[in-house]
Design a protein around this motif. Sequence first.
Motif, mmCIF file in Angstrom:
data_model
loop_
_atom_site.group_PDB
_atom_site.id
_atom_site.type_symbol
_atom_site.label_atom_id
_atom_site.label_comp_id
_atom_site.label_asym_id
_atom_site.label_seq_id
_atom_site.Cartn_x
_atom_site.Cartn_y
_atom_site.Cartn_z
ATOM 1 N N MET A 1 25.284 -2.392 31.723
ATOM 2 C CA MET A 1 24.231 -2.246 32.738
ATOM 3 C C MET A 1 23.078 -1.422 32.158
ATOM 4 S SD MET A 1 24.635 -1.001 36.681
ATOM 5 C CE MET A 1 25.042 0.723 36.493
ATOM 6 N N LYS A 2 21.857 -1.813 32.505
ATOM 7 C CA LYS A 2 20.668 -1.112 32.012
ATOM 8 C C LYS A 2 19.988 -0.414 33.201
ATOM 9 C CE LYS A 2 17.024 -2.516 28.838
ATOM 10 N NZ LYS A 2 16.450 -3.639 28.124
ATOM 11 N N VAL A 3 19.784 0.905 33.084
ATOM 12 C CA VAL A 3 19.253 1.665 34.210
ATOM 13 C C VAL A 3 17.954 2.369 33.808
ATOM 14 C CG1 VAL A 3 19.741 3.470 35.914
ATOM 15 C CG2 VAL A 3 21.620 2.096 35.009
ATOM 16 N N ALA A 4 16.882 2.131 34.550
ATOM 17 C CA ALA A 4 15.629 2.867 34.333
ATOM 18 C C ALA A 4 15.788 4.250 34.953
ATOM 19 C CB ALA A 4 14.468 2.125 34.993
ATOM 20 N N ILE A 5 15.455 5.271 34.173
ATOM 21 C CA ILE A 5 15.617 6.644 34.648
ATOM 22 C C ILE A 5 14.231 7.233 34.890
ATOM 23 C CG2 ILE A 5 16.548 8.933 34.085
ATOM 24 C CD1 ILE A 5 18.755 6.844 34.249
ATOM 25 N N ILE A 6 13.939 7.551 36.164
ATOM 26 C CA ILE A 6 12.620 8.089 36.520
ATOM 27 C C ILE A 6 12.799 9.431 37.234
ATOM 28 C CG2 ILE A 6 10.464 7.636 37.767
ATOM 29 C CD1 ILE A 6 11.123 4.647 37.609
ATOM 30 N N PRO A 7 12.760 10.537 36.513
ATOM 31 C CA PRO A 7 12.917 11.840 37.177
ATOM 32 C C PRO A 7 11.730 12.157 38.078
ATOM 33 C CG PRO A 7 13.238 12.020 34.786
ATOM 34 C CD PRO A 7 12.651 10.668 35.063
ATOM 35 N N GLY A 8 10.498 11.760 37.658
ATOM 36 C CA GLY A 8 9.308 11.999 38.484
ATOM 37 C C GLY A 8 8.789 13.413 38.346
ATOM 38 N N ASP A 9 8.572 14.078 39.483
ATOM 39 C CA ASP A 9 7.929 15.395 39.482
ATOM 40 C C ASP A 9 8.802 16.428 40.202
ATOM 41 O OD1 ASP A 9 5.367 14.264 38.507
ATOM 42 O OD2 ASP A 9 5.348 13.299 40.485
ATOM 43 N N GLY A 10 8.351 17.682 40.130
ATOM 44 C CA GLY A 10 8.979 18.763 40.895
ATOM 45 C C GLY A 10 10.480 18.820 40.653
ATOM 46 N N ILE A 11 11.240 18.938 41.736
ATOM 47 C CA ILE A 11 12.698 19.062 41.565
ATOM 48 C C ILE A 11 13.345 17.759 41.105
ATOM 49 C CG2 ILE A 11 12.961 21.005 43.165
ATOM 50 C CD1 ILE A 11 14.177 18.958 45.188
ATOM 51 N N GLY A 12 12.582 16.648 41.133
ATOM 52 C CA GLY A 12 13.122 15.396 40.565
ATOM 53 C C GLY A 12 13.543 15.623 39.116
ATOM 54 N N LYS A 13 12.781 16.456 38.409
ATOM 55 C CA LYS A 13 13.050 16.740 36.997
ATOM 56 C C LYS A 13 14.270 17.640 36.826
ATOM 57 C CE LYS A 13 8.525 16.395 34.922
ATOM 58 N NZ LYS A 13 7.286 17.080 35.183
ATOM 59 N N GLU A 14 14.733 18.243 37.907
ATOM 60 C CA GLU A 14 15.907 19.119 37.830
ATOM 61 C C GLU A 14 17.157 18.417 38.358
ATOM 62 O OE1 GLU A 14 14.709 22.962 39.598
ATOM 63 O OE2 GLU A 14 12.661 22.360 39.131
ATOM 64 N N ARG A 58 11.524 -4.023 35.302
ATOM 65 C CA ARG A 58 12.046 -5.372 35.596
ATOM 66 C C ARG A 58 13.099 -5.812 34.579
ATOM 67 N NH1 ARG A 58 9.321 -8.121 39.498
ATOM 68 N NH2 ARG A 58 7.167 -7.506 39.866
ATOM 69 N N GLN A 59 13.051 -5.203 33.370
ATOM 70 C CA GLN A 59 14.063 -5.564 32.360
ATOM 71 C C GLN A 59 15.390 -4.834 32.599
ATOM 72 O OE1 GLN A 59 12.311 -4.826 28.498
ATOM 73 N NE2 GLN A 59 10.514 -6.025 29.052
ATOM 74 N N CYS A 60 15.393 -3.892 33.554
ATOM 75 C CA CYS A 60 16.618 -3.142 33.853
ATOM 76 C C CYS A 60 17.317 -3.763 35.070
ATOM 77 C CB CYS A 60 16.281 -1.684 34.153
ATOM 78 S SG CYS A 60 15.510 -0.839 32.762
ATOM 79 N N ASP A 61 18.574 -3.352 35.288
ATOM 80 C CA ASP A 61 19.304 -3.843 36.465
ATOM 81 C C ASP A 61 18.952 -3.029 37.695
ATOM 82 O OD1 ASP A 61 21.162 -5.844 35.227
ATOM 83 O OD2 ASP A 61 21.552 -4.087 33.982
#
Length: 327
Positions: A1-14, A58-61
């Motif tokens: 499985m291929k997963v795009a990882i997007i932490p984003g900003d603020g506490i998303g990064k934590e 789009r290339q990820c699941d």
Amino acid sequence: MKVAIIPGDGIGKEVLPAALSVLDVFGLDIEKVPLEIGFGKWEKTGSAITDDDIALIRQCDCVLFGAITTVPDPNYKSVLVRMRKELDLYANIRPFTPLEKVKLPCAKKFDFVIVRENTEGMYSGVEELHEDVAYSTRIITRKGSTRIAEKACKIAKMRKKQLTIVHKANVLKSDSFFRDVCTGVAKKNDIRYNEMFVDAMAYDMILHPEKYDVIVTTNLFGDILSDEAAAMAGGLGLCPSANIGDKYALFEPIHGSAPDIAGKGIANPIAAILSVKMMLEWAGFNAEAKTIGQAVNNVLDNAIITPDLGGSYSTFDVSNAITKLIR
Ligand code: ATP
């Protein structure tokens, strides 16, 4: 499985790295594709998300998403709304099953799921801003209403088979349309249903939450009701969500980027960790998902909790305790 990882900003990064540390313990065959998207990217490049980012996603699941801070630009269009539309993630599924040992403001036991239409309604993106007037067009389609009602019925069939259709059909024609489509789908699926006006629902959900099983509603109403439900279930730091389409899915904690506590290392990672659990269930890794649920309950049992729940542990302490238990 291929997963795009997007932490984003603020506490998303934590909270996202904390959740990934839990995922990594299982050693599953998952390829991670890290992407920088959000306010931080906008500050550096002038755009929060690009067409190339969408092409990579789009290339990820599926996508694991942290949180994004709203860009202070009147022409900014929400990244999350764009991803939900472009990937056609039409069902926003938010389970509210209070975790054991979490002190709740509401004395009654409850266990319900909010199934929110995720691509149209008030967030259709059809808007006009003029000098003296602004318009936001609320779009409700037969296709959008039918598929969200079908999804809600499917979830209801796996639970108590009770559907509540939430709308404001006494005022909005678009909502009597939504209501009629939903009742038709519920009848076709042989699911018991009732209807609630959204204002009455906001009231009754607090007084009688035990009455509800699966709640289906439009985009904005679902957004608001699910924050209310999060407060009832112990707080934003505990509640995960899934955005599901026929091809892709995106999993995210329901909280935002929480700039007030970002950078302090005290954000509760449980909502993000339970979002990983939802991703594993979606992908068919049910045993691993169950293990995460048990470990989270165990850590709460032992009061290894962040300040939002009255503890003094850090984000890392909580995720570390969970990974240790799983190991
Ligand atoms: P955004 O603009 O990104 O939506 P926000 O601060 O308006 O950010 P949330 O991020 O949802 O909205 O936060 C609302 C409140 O809940 C804040 O006081 C925040 O500190 C708290 N909160 C949200 N998520 C968490 C979490 N994971 N752990 C602890 N507190 C949280």
